[in-house]
Structures are given as structure tokens and as C-alpha cells.
Motif scaffolding. Sequence first.
Motif, PDB file in Angstrom:
ATOM      1  N   GLY A  33       0.875  -1.194  -0.062  1.00 43.97           N
ATOM      2  CA  GLY A  33       0.115   0.038   0.055  1.00 43.97           C
ATOM      3  C   GLY A  33       0.610   1.172   0.035  1.00 43.97           C
ATOM      4  O   GLY A  33       0.154   2.514  -0.160  1.00 43.97           O
ATOM      5  N   ALA A  34       1.910   1.207   0.307  1.00 44.62           N
ATOM      6  CA  ALA A  34       2.950   2.575   0.391  1.00 44.62           C
ATOM      7  C   ALA A  34       3.249   2.868  -1.305  1.00 44.62           C
ATOM      8  O   ALA A  34       3.604   2.347  -2.086  1.00 44.62           O
ATOM      9  N   ILE A  35       2.764   4.118  -1.367  1.00 42.84           N
ATOM     10  CA  ILE A  35       3.273   4.761  -2.758  1.00 42.84           C
ATOM     11  C   ILE A  35       4.181   5.546  -2.904  1.00 42.84           C
ATOM     12  O   ILE A  35       4.782   5.980  -4.049  1.00 42.84           O
ATOM     13  N   GLY A  36       5.153   5.797  -1.757  1.00 46.43           N
ATOM     14  CA  GLY A  36       6.448   6.616  -1.686  1.00 46.43           C
ATOM     15  C   GLY A  36       6.882   6.934  -0.502  1.00 46.43           C
ATOM     16  O   GLY A  36       6.445   6.341   0.456  1.00 46.43           O
ATOM     17  N   VAL A  37       7.792   7.577  -0.349  1.00 44.70           N
ATOM     18  CA  VAL A  37       8.534   8.155   0.778  1.00 44.70           C
ATOM     19  C   VAL A  37       8.219   9.583   0.973  1.00 44.70           C
ATOM     20  O   VAL A  37       8.245  10.385   0.092  1.00 44.70           O
ATOM     21  N   LYS A  38       8.015  10.013   2.388  1.00 38.13           N
ATOM     22  CA  LYS A  38       7.792  11.332   2.539  1.00 38.13           C
ATOM     23  C   LYS A  38       8.657  11.817   3.707  1.00 38.13           C
ATOM     24  O   LYS A  38       8.999  11.278   4.670  1.00 38.13           O
ATOM     25  N   LEU A  39       9.349  13.110   3.304  1.00 34.94           N
ATOM     26  CA  LEU A  39       9.983  13.857   4.385  1.00 34.94           C
ATOM     27  C   LEU A  39       9.332  15.006   5.064  1.00 34.94           C
ATOM     28  O   LEU A  39       8.195  15.723   4.259  1.00 34.94           O
ATOM     29  N   LEU A  72       8.394   7.565  -5.912  1.00 35.56           N
ATOM     30  CA  LEU A  72       7.856   8.833  -5.587  1.00 35.56           C
ATOM     31  C   LEU A  72       8.330   9.216  -4.148  1.00 35.56           C
ATOM     32  O   LEU A  72       8.449   8.546  -3.016  1.00 35.56           O
ATOM     33  N   PHE A  73       8.837  10.582  -4.155  1.00 32.31           N
ATOM     34  CA  PHE A  73       9.220  11.148  -2.949  1.00 32.31           C
ATOM     35  C   PHE A  73       8.413  12.488  -2.615  1.00 32.31           C
ATOM     36  O   PHE A  73       8.271  13.283  -3.472  1.00 32.31           O
ATOM     37  N   PHE A  74       7.893  12.533  -1.483  1.00 32.74           N
ATOM     38  CA  PHE A  74       6.957  13.560  -1.305  1.00 32.74           C
ATOM     39  C   PHE A  74       7.603  14.302  -0.227  1.00 32.74           C
ATOM     40  O   PHE A  74       8.329  14.077   0.590  1.00 32.74           O
ATOM     41  N   ILE A  75       7.245  15.864  -0.135  1.00 32.02           N
ATOM     42  CA  ILE A  75       7.821  16.554   0.956  1.00 32.02           C
ATOM     43  C   ILE A  75       6.584  17.151   1.484  1.00 32.02           C
ATOM     44  O   ILE A  75       5.620  17.896   0.657  1.00 32.02           O
ATOM     45  N   ASP A  76       6.289  17.059   2.935  1.00 35.95           N
ATOM     46  CA  ASP A  76       5.214  17.616   3.480  1.00 35.95           C
ATOM     47  C   ASP A  76       5.078  19.060   3.319  1.00 35.95           C
ATOM     48  O   ASP A  76       5.948  19.881   3.298  1.00 35.95           O
ATOM     49  N   GLY A  77       3.745  19.400   2.981  1.00 36.74           N
ATOM     50  CA  GLY A  77       3.505  20.936   2.388  1.00 36.74           C
ATOM     51  C   GLY A  77       3.857  21.875   3.669  1.00 36.74           C
ATOM     52  O   GLY A  77       4.139  22.939   3.299  1.00 36.74           O
ATOM     53  N   ALA A  78       3.521  21.469   4.819  1.00 37.33           N
ATOM     54  CA  ALA A  78       3.773  22.485   5.840  1.00 37.33           C
ATOM     55  C   ALA A  78       5.274  22.498   6.257  1.00 37.33           C
ATOM     56  O   ALA A  78       5.832  23.543   6.775  1.00 37.33           O
TER      57      ALA A  78
END
Length: 118
Positions: A33-39, A72-78
Motif C-alpha cells: 500500500g505504500a506509494i512513496g517516501v515522505k520527508l 515517488l518522494f513527497f515533501i510535507d506541504g507544511a
Amino acid sequence: MTETKLRARPAAVILTPSAEQRIADLMAQAPEGAIGVKLSTPRRGCSGLAYSVDYVNEANPMDERIETPGGLFFIDGASVLYLIGSTMDWQEDDFTAGFTFQNPNAKGTCGCGESFTV
């Protein structure tokens, strides 16, 4: 009517080749279920903010999204404002392994290096 052209924005965080490879390694063994990694930069530690890298199961439209060769690598919007211009690297030696950050926005770090302040 004038035509508006959008230019591509540079990524908020620059990923080194070793960071991209580590993301690929993480995604190769990611839980179902993981679609990417998030910082993200949660409030934690003696200086106020810390770096946190976790799996993410669904995309948040407010997050920055970077497509890497390994996933995919995501960066938290906040967290984007605290991270703009940063470089994320993966470093490994005989005793430690982990992501490291060169963050031009950090005004200071704690003695143990776990947290930073802006």
C-alpha cells in the motif's frame, strides 16, 4: 488574449544520487500500500524541528511531489518552507547509516544533530 506559460519549478529539496538510490531500496521493500517516501519536519528535539522520513500510503495534494527513478518522494506541504534549497543525501559507514541534510534555512542545530531551528 495573452497566453500564459508556466515554467517548471525547481524541486524544493535536491536529492543526491545516493539518496535517490536509498529511496529506491526503501520502495523495493516497502509495506503493501505504500506509494512513496515522505520527508517532514515535525516539532521535536531540543532545537524545535527534526527531519522525519516515512512511508506514505496516499498522496496529499498539498505535498510537494518529486519523481525519482526508484519511486515517488513527497515533501510535507507544511515543511516545504523550512526545506527550500536543502540537499538530502544518504551516507553509510562502518558504524552509522542515515539521511543527512544540508539546509541553508537552519539557523542552528542541537548538540546531538537530531534537530534544528529556523
